[in-house]
Motif scaffolding. Structure first.
Motif, PDB file in Angstrom:
ATOM      1  N   ALA A 177      14.400  -5.095 -14.414  1.00 24.51           N
ATOM      2  CA  ALA A 177      14.071  -6.460 -14.230  1.00 24.51           C
ATOM      3  C   ALA A 177      13.386  -6.929 -12.979  1.00 24.51           C
ATOM      4  O   ALA A 177      12.758  -7.987 -12.910  1.00 24.51           O
ATOM      5  N   ALA A 178      13.364  -5.964 -11.908  1.00 21.92           N
ATOM      6  CA  ALA A 178      13.011  -6.450 -10.809  1.00 21.92           C
ATOM      7  C   ALA A 178      11.530  -6.114 -10.335  1.00 21.92           C
ATOM      8  O   ALA A 178      10.937  -6.533  -9.518  1.00 21.92           O
ATOM      9  N   LEU A 179      10.767  -5.289 -11.344  1.00 21.27           N
ATOM     10  CA  LEU A 179       9.885  -4.506 -11.119  1.00 21.27           C
ATOM     11  C   LEU A 179       8.508  -5.123 -11.667  1.00 21.27           C
ATOM     12  O   LEU A 179       8.588  -5.890 -12.845  1.00 21.27           O
ATOM     13  N   SER A 180       7.321  -5.186 -11.131  1.00 17.91           N
ATOM     14  CA  SER A 180       6.341  -5.705 -11.476  1.00 17.91           C
ATOM     15  C   SER A 180       5.538  -4.511 -12.263  1.00 17.91           C
ATOM     16  O   SER A 180       5.991  -3.639 -12.357  1.00 17.91           O
ATOM     17  N   ASP A 181       4.672  -5.010 -13.301  1.00 20.00           N
ATOM     18  CA  ASP A 181       3.953  -3.957 -14.298  1.00 20.00           C
ATOM     19  C   ASP A 181       3.181  -3.041 -13.059  1.00 20.00           C
ATOM     20  O   ASP A 181       2.892  -1.849 -13.371  1.00 20.00           O
ATOM     21  N   ARG A 182       2.670  -3.346 -11.791  1.00 18.57           N
ATOM     22  CA  ARG A 182       1.977  -2.483 -11.005  1.00 18.57           C
ATOM     23  C   ARG A 182       2.785  -1.508 -10.363  1.00 18.57           C
ATOM     24  O   ARG A 182       2.780  -0.278 -10.175  1.00 18.57           O
ATOM     25  N   ALA A 183       4.086  -1.909 -10.253  1.00 23.56           N
ATOM     26  CA  ALA A 183       5.030  -0.933  -9.736  1.00 23.56           C
ATOM     27  C   ALA A 183       5.669  -0.083 -10.690  1.00 23.56           C
ATOM     28  O   ALA A 183       5.764   1.077 -10.342  1.00 23.56           O
ATOM     29  N   LYS A 184       5.785  -0.586 -11.873  1.00 16.28           N
ATOM     30  CA  LYS A 184       6.310   0.403 -12.914  1.00 16.28           C
ATOM     31  C   LYS A 184       5.139   1.577 -13.198  1.00 16.28           C
ATOM     32  O   LYS A 184       5.348   2.750 -13.346  1.00 16.28           O
ATOM     33  N   ALA A 185       3.860   1.100 -13.189  1.00 14.33           N
ATOM     34  CA  ALA A 185       2.847   1.966 -13.587  1.00 14.33           C
ATOM     35  C   ALA A 185       2.843   3.045 -12.343  1.00 14.33           C
ATOM     36  O   ALA A 185       2.043   4.327 -12.773  1.00 14.33           O
ATOM     37  N   GLN A 186       3.445   3.016 -11.189  1.00 12.25           N
ATOM     38  CA  GLN A 186       3.175   4.322 -10.365  1.00 12.25           C
ATOM     39  C   GLN A 186       4.350   4.876  -9.910  1.00 12.25           C
ATOM     40  O   GLN A 186       4.490   5.773  -9.217  1.00 12.25           O
ATOM     41  N   LEU A 187       5.515   4.556 -10.951  1.00 12.33           N
ATOM     42  CA  LEU A 187       6.888   4.948 -10.465  1.00 12.33           C
ATOM     43  C   LEU A 187       7.256   6.400 -10.881  1.00 12.33           C
ATOM     44  O   LEU A 187       6.470   6.622 -11.913  1.00 12.33           O
ATOM     45  N   ALA A 188       8.061   6.995 -10.380  1.00  8.72           N
ATOM     46  CA  ALA A 188       8.521   8.391 -10.638  1.00  8.72           C
ATOM     47  C   ALA A 188       9.889   8.511 -10.069  1.00  8.72           C
ATOM     48  O   ALA A 188      10.224   7.884  -9.142  1.00  8.72           O
ATOM     49  N   ALA A 189      10.736   9.237 -10.543  1.00  8.65           N
ATOM     50  CA  ALA A 189      12.188   9.487  -9.720  1.00  8.65           C
ATOM     51  C   ALA A 189      12.336  10.950  -9.813  1.00  8.65           C
ATOM     52  O   ALA A 189      11.967  11.741 -10.261  1.00  8.65           O
ATOM     53  N   GLU A 190      13.146  11.253  -8.818  1.00  6.90           N
ATOM     54  CA  GLU A 190      13.825  12.674  -8.445  1.00  6.90           C
ATOM     55  C   GLU A 190      15.380  12.352  -8.670  1.00  6.90           C
ATOM     56  O   GLU A 190      16.054  11.274  -8.340  1.00  6.90           O
TER      57      GLU A 190
ATOM     58  N   GLY B  41       0.733  -1.330  -0.023  1.00  8.06           N
ATOM     59  CA  GLY B  41       0.067  -0.028  -0.155  1.00  8.06           C
ATOM     60  C   GLY B  41       0.906   1.269  -0.073  1.00  8.06           C
ATOM     61  O   GLY B  41       0.215   2.424   0.165  1.00  8.06           O
ATOM     62  N   TRP B  42       2.204   1.228   0.082  1.00  6.43           N
ATOM     63  CA  TRP B  42       3.135   2.282   0.026  1.00  6.43           C
ATOM     64  C   TRP B  42       3.097   2.710  -1.738  1.00  6.43           C
ATOM     65  O   TRP B  42       3.119   1.865  -2.536  1.00  6.43           O
ATOM     66  N   GLU B  43       3.045   4.009  -1.910  1.00  2.00           N
ATOM     67  CA  GLU B  43       3.651   4.511  -3.277  1.00  2.00           C
ATOM     68  C   GLU B  43       5.121   4.685  -3.263  1.00  2.00           C
ATOM     69  O   GLU B  43       5.757   4.998  -2.124  1.00  2.00           O
ATOM     70  N   VAL B  44       5.957   4.177  -4.090  1.00  2.00           N
ATOM     71  CA  VAL B  44       7.346   4.026  -4.151  1.00  2.00           C
ATOM     72  C   VAL B  44       7.788   4.797  -5.224  1.00  2.00           C
ATOM     73  O   VAL B  44       7.535   4.404  -6.441  1.00  2.00           O
ATOM     74  N   HIS B  45       8.711   5.631  -5.164  1.00  2.00           N
ATOM     75  CA  HIS B  45       9.334   6.418  -6.053  1.00  2.00           C
ATOM     76  C   HIS B  45      10.795   6.277  -5.885  1.00  2.00           C
ATOM     77  O   HIS B  45      11.293   5.336  -4.931  1.00  2.00           O
TER      78      HIS B  45
END
Length: 353
Positions: A266-279, A237-241
Motif C-alpha cells: 500500500a505504501a509503494l509507488s509504481d516506480r519503487a515496485k518496479a525496482q524492488l527485490a528482497a532477500e 536516486g537510491w536503489e531500494v531492496h
C-alpha cells in the motif's frame, strides 16, 4: 520520528586514529566526550568479554564510541547480499537487536567501532573493481554491476551520524562504472537523501511485523517509518531492496507477515515496485547469545529460543548455532514464498534460506 540512537559520552581511541584527519573530525564532533586511549580497537577488556557489562548493554551502545584504524584491507567473495564484502568501515552498532550475529562474534554490548582510514578502504575497493572489470553475466545479486556490501558488521545509516565515511563510499560508487555499494539498515537517516548516489548505492530496509520488531529490534526505527522511507529513497536516486531478516516463526506468524506485505504494498509507488527485490533469511540463533539475552531481555527469548522447532548447526566459522529444523524450514520457506508472491507479486526474491 526516531530518537537518535547515539549520545556519545566516552570515546575509546587508538593513538593512530586520534592523529588521523577523520579521527580528528570525529573527536571535534563530540567535544564533551571523555577520551580514553586504547592500544587496540579489538581488545578492550571492559567491553569485550566482560559479562558484568550485560546490565549496561543499551547504555553502552548509546554512549560509547571506539575509534580505530582498519589494519586488514581485503575484499572477500560473497554471492548473497553482494558479490563481494568490502573492507569494513565500522564494526558494531548503537542499536540492540537481540538476535545480532555481530554480538555473537565479538561479545556483549559491542558498541560502534569506526575505522578512520576511509581513504584506504575506498582505494582497496577501487583497485578491486578495476581488476574485476565489467560484469558479463547477470546473477541474483545484480544484473549489471558488481555489488560490494559495505555494511556487513554494522548499520551504515547510524554510522553516518558519526562521520562522512558512508558519504565518501557513496561518492566512490557513484563514479565507478561497473560497481555498486550495498548495505542493510534498520534506521531511517534522512540525511542520506542528500547523498546523490546516482544509482550507485543499494539500501536494503530490514522489515518484520511491527509488533515483533518492538520486542526484537531494540532502539531501531519503527517498521512504519522504514516502510514510509522507501519511496523517498527511490526518488533520491537510491536503489531500494527489502531485507526480511531474520524471519522469526511463532504462533500466528503467517497472518502477521501477510499484514506486513500488505502494508508495504500500500505504501509503494509504481516506480519503487518496479525496482524492488528482497532477500530472506530465517532466524539463526546461538546458545551463548540466548544466555546473555536472558539476563537483559528475557521476553525476546520467548520468541527466539524455540527448541521444539530448532536444531544445532555448526556455522562456517565453527560456532555452534541453532536454526529451524531442516524439513520444517523447507515448509516455512515455501509458505513465505507463497505469501509474498500473493501479496507482492512484483517483488523478486534474490535469495532465501
Amino acid at each position: 520520528m526516531t530518537v537518535p540512537p547515539l549520545d556519545v559520552a566516552r570515546i575509546l581511541v587508538e593513538p593512530a586514529a586520534a592523529a588521523h584527519p577523520r579521527g580528528r573530525q570525529i573527536l571535534e564532533r563530540f567535544p564533551g566526550a571523555e577520551r580514553v586511549e586504547v592500544a587496540s580497537h579489538w581488545n578492550i577488556p571492559d567491553l569485550h568479554g566482560d559479562s558484568d557489562k550485560i546490565e549496561e548493554w543499551v547504555r553502552t551502545k548509546r554512549s560509547v564510541l571506539v575509534l580505530g584504524v582498519k589494519k586488514s584491507l581485503s575484499v572477500r567473495p560473497n554471492g548473497r547480499s553482494g558479490d563481494f564484502i568490502a573492507p569494513s568501515h565500522s564494526n558494531g552498532c548503537a542499536m540492540a537487536c537481540v538476535y545480532c550475529y555481530v554480538s555473537r562474534r565479538k561479545g556483549y554490548a559491542n558498541p560502534i567501532t569506526t575505522f578512520v582510514n576511509i581513504e584506504g578502504i575506498c582505494a582497496t575497493i577501487e583497485r578491486h573493481a578495476a581488476r574485476t572489470g565489467p560484469k558479463t553475466q547477470p546473477n541474483q545479486v545484480d544484473g549489471q554491476a558488481w555489488v560490494y556490501d559495505v555494511g556487513e558488521n554494522g548499520d551504515c545509516s547510524v554510522d553516518a551520524l558519526i562521520c562522512d565515511n558512508l558519504r565518501d563510499l557513496t561518492a566512490l560508487f557513484r563514479r565507478l562504472p561497473d560497481a555498486k555499494g550495498s548495505f542493510a539498515t534498520k534506521y531511517v537517516n534522512r540525511d542520506l537523501l542528500s547523498y546523490d548516489p546516482g544509482g550507485g548505492m543499494r539500501i536494503r530496509f530490514s522489515l518484520m511485523p511491527a509488533e515483533l520488531a518492538r520486542t526484537l529490534d531494540v532502539r531501531t526505527s519503527p517498521i512504519p517509518e522504514r516502510i514510509a522511507a522507501i519511496d523517498d529513497f527511490v526518488r533520491a536516486g537510491w536503489e531500494v531492496h527489502l531485507n526480511f531478516s531474520p524471519v522469526v516463526v511463532y504462533e500466528g506468524w503467517t497472518a502477521d507477515y501477510t499484514e506486513l506485505f500488505r502494508q508495504v504494498d500500500a505504501a509503494l509507488s509504481d516506480r519503487a515496485k518496479a525496482q524492488l527485490a528482497a532477500e530472506v533469511i530465517f532466524l539463526t540463533h546461538n546458545e551463548g547469545l540466548h544466555e546473555v539475552n536472558l539476563r537483559w531481555h528475557p521476553k525476546a527469548e520467548e520468541t527466539l529460543w524455540t527448541p521444539r522447532w530448532q536444531e544445532s548447526k555448526v556455522s562456517e566459522n565453527g560456532a555452534v548455532n541453532v536454526r529451524y529444523r531442516a524439513p520444517l524450514k523447507g515448509k516455512m520457506i515455501a509458505v513465505f514464498r507463497e505469501m509474498l508472491a500473493r501479496e507482492m507479486p512484483y517483488c523478486r526474491i534474490r535469495y532465501i534460506f
